[in-house]
Design a protein around this motif. Structure first.
Motif, PDB file in Angstrom:
ATOM      1  N   ALA A 168      77.924  18.833 -26.277  1.00 38.39           N
ATOM      2  CA  ALA A 168      76.569  18.578 -25.790  1.00 38.39           C
ATOM      3  C   ALA A 168      75.758  17.802 -26.824  1.00 38.39           C
ATOM      4  CB  ALA A 168      75.871  19.892 -25.438  1.00 38.39           C
ATOM      5  N   GLU A 169      75.868  18.198 -28.073  1.00 39.01           N
ATOM      6  CA  GLU A 169      75.127  17.509 -29.127  1.00 39.01           C
ATOM      7  C   GLU A 169      75.601  16.058 -29.256  1.00 39.01           C
ATOM      8  OE1 GLU A 169      72.520  18.642 -30.429  1.00 39.01           O
ATOM      9  OE2 GLU A 169      72.685  20.736 -29.795  1.00 39.01           O
ATOM     10  N   GLU A 170      76.894  15.833 -29.087  1.00 36.84           N
ATOM     11  CA  GLU A 170      77.416  14.468 -29.128  1.00 36.84           C
ATOM     12  C   GLU A 170      76.815  13.628 -28.001  1.00 36.84           C
ATOM     13  OE1 GLU A 170      81.667  14.433 -29.073  1.00 36.84           O
ATOM     14  OE2 GLU A 170      81.844  15.869 -30.726  1.00 36.84           O
ATOM     15  N   LEU A 171      76.710  14.227 -26.822  1.00 35.53           N
ATOM     16  CA  LEU A 171      76.176  13.491 -25.678  1.00 35.53           C
ATOM     17  C   LEU A 171      74.677  13.253 -25.813  1.00 35.53           C
ATOM     18  CD1 LEU A 171      78.225  15.169 -22.819  1.00 35.53           C
ATOM     19  CD2 LEU A 171      78.437  12.827 -23.642  1.00 35.53           C
ATOM     20  N   PHE A 172      73.967  14.209 -26.385  1.00 36.69           N
ATOM     21  CA  PHE A 172      72.540  13.978 -26.665  1.00 36.69           C
ATOM     22  C   PHE A 172      72.387  12.795 -27.617  1.00 36.69           C
ATOM     23  CE2 PHE A 172      71.655  18.741 -25.909  1.00 36.69           C
ATOM     24  CZ  PHE A 172      71.336  18.516 -24.583  1.00 36.69           C
ATOM     25  N   ALA A 200      83.439  11.115 -20.643  1.00 34.10           N
ATOM     26  CA  ALA A 200      82.756  12.360 -21.003  1.00 34.10           C
ATOM     27  C   ALA A 200      82.853  13.392 -19.881  1.00 34.10           C
ATOM     28  CB  ALA A 200      81.289  12.071 -21.321  1.00 34.10           C
ATOM     29  N   LEU A 201      82.742  12.936 -18.641  1.00 33.82           N
ATOM     30  CA  LEU A 201      82.815  13.846 -17.502  1.00 33.82           C
ATOM     31  C   LEU A 201      84.224  14.374 -17.273  1.00 33.82           C
ATOM     32  CD1 LEU A 201      80.441  11.944 -15.068  1.00 33.82           C
ATOM     33  CD2 LEU A 201      80.090  14.275 -15.915  1.00 33.82           C
ATOM     34  N   SER A 202      85.189  13.801 -17.948  1.00 30.30           N
ATOM     35  CA  SER A 202      86.592  14.220 -17.808  1.00 30.30           C
ATOM     36  C   SER A 202      86.996  15.263 -18.838  1.00 30.30           C
ATOM     37  CB  SER A 202      87.513  12.999 -17.929  1.00 30.30           C
ATOM     38  OG  SER A 202      87.186  11.993 -16.996  1.00 30.30           O
ATOM     39  N   LYS A 203      86.128  15.586 -19.764  1.00 27.75           N
ATOM     40  CA  LYS A 203      86.519  16.454 -20.888  1.00 27.75           C
ATOM     41  C   LYS A 203      86.768  17.892 -20.449  1.00 27.75           C
ATOM     42  CE  LYS A 203      85.180  17.831 -25.576  1.00 27.75           C
ATOM     43  NZ  LYS A 203      86.444  17.374 -26.207  1.00 27.75           N
ATOM     44  N   LEU A 210      71.661  21.159 -19.803  1.00 24.40           N
ATOM     45  CA  LEU A 210      70.644  20.226 -20.270  1.00 24.40           C
ATOM     46  C   LEU A 210      71.181  18.808 -20.403  1.00 24.40           C
ATOM     47  CD1 LEU A 210      68.879  22.343 -23.052  1.00 24.40           C
ATOM     48  CD2 LEU A 210      68.127  21.985 -20.690  1.00 24.40           C
ATOM     49  N   VAL A 211      72.486  18.663 -20.603  1.00 24.18           N
ATOM     50  CA  VAL A 211      73.066  17.328 -20.718  1.00 24.18           C
ATOM     51  C   VAL A 211      72.919  16.575 -19.392  1.00 24.18           C
ATOM     52  CG1 VAL A 211      75.142  15.994 -21.178  1.00 24.18           C
ATOM     53  CG2 VAL A 211      74.695  18.078 -22.490  1.00 24.18           C
ATOM     54  N   ASP A 212      73.248  17.233 -18.300  1.00 22.56           N
ATOM     55  CA  ASP A 212      73.085  16.614 -16.980  1.00 22.56           C
ATOM     56  C   ASP A 212      71.625  16.260 -16.727  1.00 22.56           C
ATOM     57  OD1 ASP A 212      75.918  17.228 -15.942  1.00 22.56           O
ATOM     58  OD2 ASP A 212      75.175  19.204 -16.527  1.00 22.56           O
ATOM     59  N   ILE A 213      70.746  17.152 -17.126  1.00 20.42           N
ATOM     60  CA  ILE A 213      69.311  16.941 -16.931  1.00 20.42           C
ATOM     61  C   ILE A 213      68.824  15.759 -17.760  1.00 20.42           C
ATOM     62  CG2 ILE A 213      67.051  18.000 -17.394  1.00 20.42           C
ATOM     63  CD1 ILE A 213      68.355  20.696 -16.566  1.00 20.42           C
ATOM     64  N   ALA A 214      69.403  15.572 -18.936  1.00 19.02           N
ATOM     65  CA  ALA A 214      68.989  14.462 -19.795  1.00 19.02           C
ATOM     66  C   ALA A 214      69.389  13.108 -19.220  1.00 19.02           C
ATOM     67  CB  ALA A 214      69.594  14.638 -21.194  1.00 19.02           C
ATOM     68  N   TYR A 215      70.550  13.040 -18.576  1.00 24.41           N
ATOM     69  CA  TYR A 215      71.069  11.757 -18.093  1.00 24.41           C
ATOM     70  C   TYR A 215      70.659  11.437 -16.654  1.00 24.41           C
ATOM     71  CZ  TYR A 215      74.104  10.816 -22.116  1.00 24.41           C
ATOM     72  OH  TYR A 215      74.575  10.510 -23.377  1.00 24.41           O
ATOM     73  N   ALA A 216      70.482  12.443 -15.829  1.00 26.45           N
ATOM     74  CA  ALA A 216      70.302  12.215 -14.391  1.00 26.45           C
ATOM     75  C   ALA A 216      69.144  11.280 -14.029  1.00 26.45           C
ATOM     76  CB  ALA A 216      70.141  13.557 -13.668  1.00 26.45           C
ATOM     77  N   PRO A 217      67.950  11.436 -14.614  1.00 21.47           N
ATOM     78  CA  PRO A 217      66.855  10.556 -14.199  1.00 21.47           C
ATOM     79  C   PRO A 217      67.121   9.076 -14.444  1.00 21.47           C
ATOM     80  CG  PRO A 217      66.005  12.462 -15.388  1.00 21.47           C
ATOM     81  CD  PRO A 217      67.488  12.457 -15.576  1.00 21.47           C
TER      82      PRO A 217
END
Length: 295
Positions: free
Chosen positions: A177-181, A213-216, A229-236
């Motif tokens: 998650a931190e990597e994706l943020f 990333a979605l395949s991990k 929170l990762v999904d929430i960060a990217y979705a908008p």
């Protein structure tokens, strides 16, 4: 003001059965199975209903249907400030503010955190003078303080209010998650550069990274398996990029990316997210005004 009926979305992962007692009167109940389709079986055992489900972990997010207030502009009176009621200042059109709005909804905090929309094109002076000197959205008024920055705020909302956790306990998932943020800024800049230029190579590479990333994790369709929170960060942002790239660049971000397509489908089943979405045509027109003049 929120209506009294509340809908709950329960996201089911993995494949072992559990018994879920439903002792609450729900106005609606929906189930999302991440790995396969299973029949939903109901058995009455006395008063409670027992639901046998193919799952091992459940994340429930309560959300209430709200009558959304009108945006406040320069002619509007300020709300009662620092009165003990947490307030989330947003703009309905801002993707950064949308992050915090989604987090609030998915935590089931519609009654606890008051939504205060601001008209960014005609913002009231009192917002800068009395609420948030940075004069940006989102901001959160809580415990006699006002905090800003969307990434910080979604973490704050998750950590400081009741409701289902939107951040996993699994150390490997927390690390990812931190990597994706950290990757978000690179993702955003890559896609924006493609929107500004007459080529999409950077966007292609960025969405390939999202597919990877979605395949991990295989225990669900979301970045960390279950909604986080990762999904929430990217979705908008993906919500805005997708229609522009499709119509203006003739590029479908889901073609050849089954994980991304599944993620978009799953996100569109989350009521806490869908109630925050704008019409894709609105995003398209906004981005055309913003970027087409630069081509």
């Amino acid at each position: 003001m929120a209506a009294s009926s509340i809908g709950y979305q329960i996201h089911i992962n993995v494949n072992s059965p559990i018994l879920l007692p439903l002792r609450t009167n729900f106005s609606s109940l929906s189930f999302t199975f991440s790995n396969a389709k299973y029949p939903l079986k109901w058995n009455h055992i006395g008063c409670p209903k027992i639901c046998a489900l193919p799952a091992v972990s459940i994340m429930a997010s309560g959300s209430s249907r709200e009558m959304l207030p009108p945006a406040l502009d320069s002619s509007s009176e300020p709300p009662s400030i620092f009165d003990g009621t947490p307030k989330l200042y947003i703009s309905y059109s801002c993707p950064y503010a949308q992050r915090t709005w989604i987090a609030r909804n998915c935590k089931g905090l519609q009654e606890e955190i008051k939504l205060v929309p601001i008209d960014l094109k005609n913002r009231p002076d009192w917002y800068k003078e009395k609420v948030y000197p940075a004069n940006k959205v989102p901001s959160l008024e809580h415990n006699n303080e006002v905090k800003g920055e969307s990434m910080d705020l979604i973490r704050y909302i998750d950590s400081n209010f009741e409701g289902p956790s939107l951040f996993p306990d699994d150390p490997s998932k927390r690390e990812f998650a931190e990597e994706l943020f950290s990757y978000f800024d690179s993702f955003y800049k890559a896609v924006i550069s493609s929107l500004k230029e007459d080529k999409i190579n950077d966007a292609i590479a960025a969405f390939d990274s999202i597919e990877t990333a979605l395949s991990k994790f295989v225990d669900g369709s979301f970045f960390l398996g279950s909604l986080s929170l990762v999904d929430i960060a990217y979705a908008p942002f993906i919500e805005r990029f997708q229609p522009f790239l499709l119509e203006v660049k003739n590029y479908d971000i889901t073609t050849g990316r089954t994980k991304l397509a599944a993620w978009i489908k799953e996100m569109n089943q989350i009521e806490g997210y869908t109630v925050t979405k704008r019409d894709p045509k609105e995003h398209l027109e906004n981005y055309k005004r913003r970027f087409l003049s630069q081509l």
